[in-house]
Scaffold this motif. Structure first.
Motif, PDB file in Angstrom:
ATOM      1  N   ARG A 420      14.559  69.103  49.045  1.00 53.97           N
ATOM      2  CA  ARG A 420      14.027  68.520  50.285  1.00 53.97           C
ATOM      3  C   ARG A 420      14.395  69.381  51.487  1.00 53.97           C
ATOM      4  NH1 ARG A 420      15.038  62.316  52.455  1.00 53.97           N
ATOM      5  NH2 ARG A 420      15.022  62.802  54.663  1.00 53.97           N
ATOM      6  N   ALA A 440      11.983  65.985  59.852  1.00 54.69           N
ATOM      7  CA  ALA A 440      13.340  65.707  59.378  1.00 54.69           C
ATOM      8  C   ALA A 440      14.215  66.935  59.592  1.00 54.69           C
ATOM      9  CB  ALA A 440      13.305  65.337  57.898  1.00 54.69           C
ATOM     10  N   ASP A 475      13.941  56.853  45.446  1.00 53.69           N
ATOM     11  CA  ASP A 475      14.230  57.481  46.734  1.00 53.69           C
ATOM     12  C   ASP A 475      12.906  57.718  47.466  1.00 53.69           C
ATOM     13  OD1 ASP A 475      15.068  58.976  48.875  1.00 53.69           O
ATOM     14  OD2 ASP A 475      16.139  60.487  47.701  1.00 53.69           O
ATOM     15  N   ASP A 477      12.063  57.833  50.667  1.00 49.26           N
ATOM     16  CA  ASP A 477      12.051  58.770  51.796  1.00 49.26           C
ATOM     17  C   ASP A 477      11.938  60.211  51.317  1.00 49.26           C
ATOM     18  OD1 ASP A 477      12.305  59.236  54.691  1.00 49.26           O
ATOM     19  OD2 ASP A 477      14.168  60.238  54.130  1.00 49.26           O
ATOM     20  N   SER A 478      12.657  60.559  50.232  1.00 45.69           N
ATOM     21  CA  SER A 478      12.581  61.933  49.723  1.00 45.69           C
ATOM     22  C   SER A 478      11.207  62.230  49.141  1.00 45.69           C
ATOM     23  CB  SER A 478      13.663  62.169  48.661  1.00 45.69           C
ATOM     24  OG  SER A 478      14.936  62.233  49.259  1.00 45.69           O
ATOM     25  N   THR A 481       8.902  62.745  52.225  1.00 42.28           N
ATOM     26  CA  THR A 481       9.248  63.946  52.985  1.00 42.28           C
ATOM     27  C   THR A 481       8.903  65.206  52.198  1.00 42.28           C
ATOM     28  OG1 THR A 481      11.032  62.765  54.101  1.00 42.28           O
ATOM     29  CG2 THR A 481      11.110  65.159  54.169  1.00 42.28           C
ATOM     30  N   HIS A 513       5.027  51.362  49.368  1.00 44.18           N
ATOM     31  CA  HIS A 513       6.179  51.087  50.231  1.00 44.18           C
ATOM     32  C   HIS A 513       5.875  51.152  51.724  1.00 44.18           C
ATOM     33  CE1 HIS A 513       9.122  51.056  46.921  1.00 44.18           C
ATOM     34  NE2 HIS A 513       8.348  51.994  46.371  1.00 44.18           N
ATOM     35  N   THR A 514       4.869  51.928  52.137  1.00 46.37           N
ATOM     36  CA  THR A 514       4.559  52.036  53.574  1.00 46.37           C
ATOM     37  C   THR A 514       3.053  51.955  53.796  1.00 46.37           C
ATOM     38  OG1 THR A 514       4.490  54.457  53.470  1.00 46.37           O
ATOM     39  CG2 THR A 514       6.613  53.444  54.027  1.00 46.37           C
ATOM     40  N   SER A 519       2.323  57.862  57.812  1.00 46.47           N
ATOM     41  CA  SER A 519       2.806  58.667  56.691  1.00 46.47           C
ATOM     42  C   SER A 519       1.884  58.508  55.481  1.00 46.47           C
ATOM     43  CB  SER A 519       4.235  58.265  56.317  1.00 46.47           C
ATOM     44  OG  SER A 519       4.726  59.065  55.273  1.00 46.47           O
TER      45      SER A 519
END
Length: 700
Positions: A420, A440, A475, A477-478, A481, A513-514, A519
């Motif tokens: 990442r 990030a 995970d 977010d990872s 990203t 999830h979002t 995103s």
């Protein structure tokens, strides 16, 4: 000589243009073809997506041009440009070779004779293919390489090798095309077109193809050819079902040959000194050349079968050899071996191993060298390393029993975070101006854009593996990203076949999830981009609409406008020029809703100029040349004013093509010359090649 306006010739030209859409120049040619087909047909003709559709379009063109001399001349001018563009291929100037074969080789006389027979039998329309098969570590790859070098004189045009462990059919075909000298920018975007080009390249060649570590017939078929001078060697654990090939089984070495190989490797004195232990060593090696090579490094201190680490199977020769070698490692190397092997990383370098074991890169480098010496990892391309599947299984099981689940999970997590950081740092260095790149923090930096893109390309397989691992570990977010950090690689280097699995995961995780977030919209747009470049247009449209939905729901007008712009670009590829123009106008209206203080406000002038350029292309496709020129000239004025050399040259090319369509070569030529001067400085090789084709059209 083939009549240039015959049905077959027209289909060949359309096929060549469609296969050449791997770069901007190819896409220019495809749009030009669409505009010309529309003019010839007198109506909109949707771009062909299959071979059958292409033949239908060719038939339509053929019927119109054979009775209309003016349309025939227009088609011939275009076709000549296509032939000129594809005439400079480097195919035939290279003679690729195989990787080194083993220095010590014994037995296998029966298998060698079978390969000789298949390679020299009368062709009579039957492809020459053999599948060398046997269990892991038994020497199938060594046999193929040994035979290939032994018979190299039979293949004066070279020997092509690909390892299918790390390459799917699309990557494998592109690897072969590059080995044959096809420039990167001329490699087609789809597996089908790459396969067809590969067959064309091999038609008159006498070459050997070695397809190592094959798992299925689907992997192999795009690489097969019926060319009479080509012999294909498939290497697999089991013969792939449905593959029509001569089967060459490879079994354990006989005891006599095993002793001979061990003697070649360790020396007569060492084998004589280990005479008492030799029966046990041979039994544990089970006739496996890999196990014998590993045993030769410590023949005078053979392992005790009772000393197996807990949870490690010892019945397979490769497992047994790995266990014996593992027991002799220093503690640090043993720990790095276990924790690096916990997850199936495509390749391992010092940075990856250091994160897995939580040590410095210098220490990881020393431990990796020890693992190479112990034959526990292999050195692959670019100085990286990889595990044999059975050896990695041993490492993972030993790690679970020795280090525990928590330590194993932490090792994978550290590598994911390393991937990442690298991806984010490279993405920001490669496209610092792009709002699509994640913001990030990353401790990783790069000297320039080129180095950043190169780093992303080199690490791409591991980045995809990191996305899979992050999804498995929850995970989110990872996952998001990492996927967003792939955008510069998609935009500047392609690699769509490699990246598609990760992008699909990213869009799926974002939806779960979002949903309705910017995103999620960005990830659907990225997936749509790669699907478009891979000519999977129906899937691409679905993803574009999902991107627009999520960007609109999140209130992110800049992203919403970009998604609609993507739809317009897709419509250009599909030759649906009227719908493309409508999409660009809608995107412009969305941009108008962005206020002075809103996100993306600073980028509005450039975004509008790009839309104007795209609208000019759509108008040209519709045959509305006067409007196309005016629209493109407004975009050109902006790019010139901003000093954007690359976009200025692209717009100059659009204008030149519009003038050429109208027969105004005198107006097109100075624009082509200016664009050539600019792009030659930018090292934009494919664009320069297309501009030279346009210049020839202007002059003739």
């Amino acid at each position: 000589m083939l009549d240039p306006i015959s049905l077959g010739a027209i289909a060949a030209v359309l096929g060549a243009v469609g296969a050449g859409m791997a770069n901007e120049a190819g896409r220019w040619a495809w749009e030009s073809a669409g505009g010309l087909v529309r003019r010839i047909a007198g109506r909109e003709v949707v771009a062909p997506a299959t071979r059958e559709q292409l033949e239908d379009v060719a038939r339509l063109v053929h019927e119109r041009v054979r009775d209309d001399p003016e349309l025939a001349r227009a088609w011939l001018r275009f076709a000549e440009g296509v032939r000129g563009r594809h005439s400079s291929s480097g195919v035939g100037r290279r003679r690729p070779g195989l990787p080194p074969g083993p220095r010590s080789f014994t037995d296998r006389g029966s298998a060698l004779r079978l390969l000789d027979g298949e390679a020299t039998r009368a062709h009579r329309g039957r492809p020459r293919i053999a599948v060398v098969h046997g269990p892991e570590g038994i020497g199938t790859s060594s046999l193929a390489l040994h035979w290939g070098w032994l018979r190299a004189d039979r293949f004066p045009h070279g020997q092509l090798y690909v390892d299918l462990r790390t390459r799917g059919p699309a990557e494998a075909t592109s690897t072969f095309l590059r080995l044959l000298g096809v420039p990167e920018e001329e490699i087609p975007p789809t597996v089908e077109d790459r396969s067809a080009l590969l067959r064309d390249c091999l038609t008159d060649r006498r070459s050997l193809l070695v397809l190592d570590h094959a798992e299925s017939a689907a992997q192999v078929r795009p690489l097969l050819t019926a060319a009479p001078g080509v012999f294909t060697l498939v290497v697999a654990r089991h013969p792939p079902a449905g593959l029509d090939a001569l089967r060459v089984p490879v079994g354990p070495l006989a005891r006599r040959d095993a002793v001979r190989l061990l003697t070649d490797l360790a020396g007569k004195r060492t084998v004589a000194a280990a005479r008492a232990a030799l029966p046990g060593v041979l039994e544990r090696c089970g006739g496996s050349p890999y196990a014998l090579r590993a045993a030769a490094t410590h023949l005078l201190s053979p392992a005790s079968p009772a000393a197996r680490p807990p949870g490690t199977p010892g019945d397979h020769p490769v497992h047994t050899a790995a266990m014996d070698s593992y027991r002799r490692l220093t503690p640090g190397a043993a720990r790095l071996y276990r924790l690096t092997g916990v997850h199936d990383w495509p390749t391992v370098d010092a940075a990856t191993a250091a994160r897995a074991a939580d040590v410095s890169e210098a220490e990881a480098r020393r431990h990796l060298a020890e693992l190479v010496d112990a034959l526990l990892i292999e050195t692959s391309e670019g100085g990286r390393h990889r595990f044999r599947p059975a050896v990695r299984t041993h490492a993972a099981r030993t790690a679970a029993a020795t280090d525990g689940v928590a330590a194993c999970s932490a090792a994978v997590d550290r590598v994911v975070r390393h991937c990442r950081d690298l991806a984010v740092g490279a993405a920001r260095a490669a496209l610092p101006e792009s709002w699509r790149v994640p913001r990030a923090h990353s401790p990783v930096g790069f000297a320039d854009r080129g180095a950043a893109v190169a780093a992303l390309a080199a690490e791409a397989p591991n980045l995809v593996a990191a996305v899979r691992a992050a999804e498995e570990f929850g995970d989110v977010d990872s996952v998001l990203t990492l996927c967003r950090a792939l955008w510069p690689l998609q935009l500047k280097a392609g690699h769509h076949d490699i990246l598609l699995p990760a992008l699909r995961i990213g869009a799926r995780v974002a939806d779960a999830h979002t949903p309705g977030s910017a995103s999620a919209g960005a990830l659907h747009a990225q997936l749509a981009h790669s699907l478009t470049e891979s000519r999977r247009w129906d899937e691409a449209e679905s993803e574009i609409r999902a991107a627009a939905r999520d960007e609109r729901a999140s209130g992110h007008a800049r992203g919403h406008a970009s998604a609609v712009e993507f739809l317009g670009l897709l419509r250009l590829r599909q030759w649906r020029f009227e719908e493309a123009g409508a999409a660009f106008q809608e995107a412009g209206r969305i941009l108008d809703s962005i206020g002075p203080g809103d996100e993306g406000a600073a980028d509005l002038p450039r975004a509008r100029a790009l839309l104007q350029r795209h609208r000019g292309r759509a108008l040209r496709g519709l045959g509305r040349r006067t409007e196309a020129v005016a629209t493109s000239e407004r975009a050109l004025a902006f790019f010139r004013g901003r000093g954007e050399a690359y976009n200025s040259a692209r717009t100059l090319t659009d204008l030149a093509e519009t003038h050429l369509d109208a027969g105004a070569a005198n107006l097109a030529l100075p624009l082509v010359e200016e664009a050539l001067t600019v792009l030659a400085r930018e090292n934009a090789t494919p664009h320069v090649a297309w501009l030279r084709t346009l210049r020839e059209r202007c002059l003739t």
